[in-house]
Design a protein around this motif. Structure first.
Motif, PDB file in Angstrom:
ATOM      1  N   ALA A 400       0.798  -1.225   0.000  1.00 31.01           N
ATOM      2  CA  ALA A 400       0.000   0.000   0.000  1.00 31.01           C
ATOM      3  C   ALA A 400       0.831   1.274   0.000  1.00 31.01           C
ATOM      4  CB  ALA A 400      -0.935   0.013   1.211  1.00 31.01           C
ATOM      5  N   TRP A 401       2.157   1.152   0.109  1.00 26.51           N
ATOM      6  CA  TRP A 401       3.022   2.325   0.144  1.00 26.51           C
ATOM      7  C   TRP A 401       4.212   2.131  -0.792  1.00 26.51           C
ATOM      8  CZ3 TRP A 401       0.457   0.494   4.371  1.00 26.51           C
ATOM      9  CH2 TRP A 401      -0.361   1.404   5.061  1.00 26.51           C
ATOM     10  N   PRO A 402       4.685   3.200  -1.411  1.00 29.69           N
ATOM     11  CA  PRO A 402       5.839   3.085  -2.314  1.00 29.69           C
ATOM     12  C   PRO A 402       7.134   2.897  -1.539  1.00 29.69           C
ATOM     13  CG  PRO A 402       5.164   5.382  -2.109  1.00 29.69           C
ATOM     14  CD  PRO A 402       4.140   4.575  -1.361  1.00 29.69           C
ATOM     15  N   CYS A 403       8.113   2.314  -2.218  1.00 22.56           N
ATOM     16  CA  CYS A 403       9.455   2.157  -1.647  1.00 22.56           C
ATOM     17  C   CYS A 403      10.339   3.278  -2.166  1.00 22.56           C
ATOM     18  CB  CYS A 403      10.037   0.802  -2.037  1.00 22.56           C
ATOM     19  SG  CYS A 403      11.753   0.579  -1.486  1.00 22.56           S
ATOM     20  N   PHE A 404      11.143   3.874  -1.282  1.00 20.81           N
ATOM     21  CA  PHE A 404      12.103   4.905  -1.661  1.00 20.81           C
ATOM     22  C   PHE A 404      13.537   4.411  -1.556  1.00 20.81           C
ATOM     23  CE2 PHE A 404       8.487   7.351   0.279  1.00 20.81           C
ATOM     24  CZ  PHE A 404       7.987   7.850  -0.915  1.00 20.81           C
ATOM     25  N   TYR A 405      13.717   3.095  -1.386  1.00 23.29           N
ATOM     26  CA  TYR A 405      15.033   2.562  -1.060  1.00 23.29           C
ATOM     27  C   TYR A 405      15.606   1.629  -2.123  1.00 23.29           C
ATOM     28  CZ  TYR A 405      13.252   4.197   3.440  1.00 23.29           C
ATOM     29  OH  TYR A 405      12.687   4.954   4.450  1.00 23.29           O
ATOM     30  N   GLY A 406      15.198   1.818  -3.375  1.00 19.44           N
ATOM     31  CA  GLY A 406      15.824   1.056  -4.441  1.00 19.44           C
ATOM     32  C   GLY A 406      14.937   0.046  -5.112  1.00 19.44           C
ATOM     33  N   VAL A 407      13.621   0.171  -4.923  1.00 18.90           N
ATOM     34  CA  VAL A 407      12.668  -0.719  -5.582  1.00 18.90           C
ATOM     35  C   VAL A 407      11.784   0.109  -6.496  1.00 18.90           C
ATOM     36  CG1 VAL A 407      10.776  -2.350  -5.251  1.00 18.90           C
ATOM     37  CG2 VAL A 407      12.688  -2.315  -3.647  1.00 18.90           C
TER      38      VAL A 407
END
Length: 495
Positions: A400-407
């Motif tokens: 339900a939430w975006p990834c900001f760590y390389g995905v």
């Protein structure tokens, strides 16, 4: 009503952005790197690059679009990369980015005051935009659009007298998730961010040769022995057959990406001393306990759903069957020349075993639901083949939430679980039932018997919980992330 536009198959799944590999102490090191990158191809299929060093010919590099097998198996190319030290990178760019350009393909190379340095990076620098603005204002000239290039420029501006010390300086300015490998004329260097979000492992070959790689499966392909994982916040400097370890960062609790266990890593890799395959099988076991259903067969959505489907079958007693067959020759680069072929979508990659599913109550096990469009198409295929019922079981909690760590994650308004409840998702996909493993169940499957520690989570699970352990500084600055909104910043954020 369909909330999202039709997307190619690749746009309805999550993608790691890259994999890294390096070796020191073997003749023709670039050939070993090519093999390692081939084993890491699942982490990035858009492009790859290798940089090697030879005392007589200096640093040489090759960067190509496409698969490793199509580029770095050609003798004419590999002969241009001599030397006993080399690093490499495979890349998957983010959705919605500009058309790929070769200058964005890693490893990057820079000539510093004390000699050349090549660097490759898995992860994402969350303050890259701010760093880039600062560096440009101070005179730096960027050659790529990659956040990784910031590290090279920060190293160039450091006043330290060695490349490893300059790298420490640079990485202390960087926020986000990073597993970095780098090389000088004599050294192979590996670093993980303080929270250890992205993986990096150390292996050994004969006669003091050493290997750094994103996953253990890349060690296996060259016959290297797995020594250990690089620890969160650790830097290793390898030279002359010796491995020196230092800790450049303030201590922080590890928050390894839990989705590496669910999907990104290959099932034949080892993470945290655990078989990825066995963890995924155990996810299926937990899922069967949490969401039982009366059915005639358990069918994986290949290939990522297979281990969990086996676990679900074993725990539930419902027979396992290959109700969907994958076309192994359908790659990402398949040409879709007409709208008619494009509309075939999933059928280019998957086909239903009609004789097996006709009249059956089918449990479909998949790794995740992102946009939901592929799940809906697969359900339509199963129903068209004559299945009596279709029950989806998902081997991860709702994304339900975006990834900001390389995905590569779609914006939140494109994530089905961010827009609908599980019941609404079930109705929109059109299945008889839909269940996700709980977050506690997922933690139990990866070895945390008591489930998730809400006060101090053991993993990064932001894509499921909205609990971000590292502030996404650039997103906050441009208004793309509201720390007071439905997502949260962990109390245990990186320093």
């Amino acid at each position: 009503m369909q909330p999202f536009p039709s997307q190619p198959l690749d746009h309805d799944s999550l993608h790691e952005e890259c994999g890294v590999f390096g070796v020191i102490g073997v003749p023709e090191a670039a050939n070993f790197v090519a093999l390692g990158l081939h084993a890491l191809q699942h982490r990035g299929q858009e492009a790859g690059g290798i940089v090697a060093y030879d005392p007589e010919r200096g640093f040489n590099g090759a960067h190509r679009f496409g698969y490793v097998r199509d580029n770095f198996t050609k003798a004419s190319l590999m002969e241009t990369l001599p030397g006993a030290l080399a690093i490499g990178h495979v890349r998957y760019s983010t959705a919605g980015s500009k058309a790929p350009v070769i200058r964005d393909v890693q490893p990057f190379f820079g000539e510093l005051a004390m000699g050349g340095c090549a660097i490759a990076h898995n992860g994402n620098i969350t303050n890259a935009a701010a760093l880039r603005r600062e560096l440009i204002e101070r005179g730096s000239i960027f050659a790529s659009g990659s956040d990784t290039e910031c590290i090279i420029h920060l190293m160039a501006r450091s006043i330290q007298t060695s490349i490893p010390e300059r790298m420490k300086d640079a990485l202390r300015r960087v926020e986000g998730a990073f597993s970095v490998i780098a090389m000088t004329r004599t050294k192979l260097i590996g670093v993980r961010d303080p929270l250890g979000v992205r993986p990096l492992v150390l292996g050994t070959l004969h006669d003091g040769a050493h290997v750094l790689a994103s996953e253990t499966c890349a060690l296996d392909i060259i016959g290297a022995e797995f020594l250990r994982e690089i620890e969160p916040g650790e830097m290793v400097v390898i030279s002359g057959g010796e491995v020196a370890s230092v800790r450049p960062f303030a201590p922080a609790q590890s928050r390894f990406c839990i989705f590496e266990h669910v999907y990104f890593s290959r099932p034949d890799s080892i993470i945290g001393g655990r078989s990825v395959y066995e963890t995924r099988r155990q996810i299926g076991v937990e899922l069967a306990r949490e969401a039982p259903v009366e059915a005639d067969m358990v069918c994986p959505v290949p290939d990522s759903g297979t281990p969990a489907a086996i676990g679900y079958s074993q725990e539930s007693g419902i027979p396992y069957a290959m109700g969907i067959i994958r076309n192994q020759y359908m790659g990402r680069t398949f040409i879709e020349p007409t709208e008619q072929i494009r509309d075939m979508g999933v059928r280019l990659k998957l086909n239903v075993n009609r004789a097996l599913v006709k009249g059956k109550r089918v449990v479909l096990v998949d790794d995740s639901v992102v946009r939901g469009t592929t799940s809906r198409k697969i359900k339509d295929m199963i129903i068209a083949a004559g299945a009596a019922e279709v029950h989806f079981r998902i081997a991860s909690p709702p994304t339900a939430w975006p990834c900001f760590y390389g995905v590569d994650t779609p914006h939140r308004d494109k994530l089905l679980a961010a827009q609908m409840s599980p019941e609404e998702m079930r109705d929109w996909i059109g299945v008889d039932s839909l269940s996700f493993i709980s977050l506690d169940g997922l933690y139990r499957a990866v070895g945390e018997a008591q489930g998730r520690d809400g006060a101090c989570p053991q993993y990064c699970d932001a894509c499921f919980s909205g609990d971000y352990p590292i502030p996404p500084s650039d997103q906050i600055a441009n208004g793309g992330f509201d720390p007071e909104g439905p997502t949260t910043l962990s109390d245990h954020t990186a320093p």
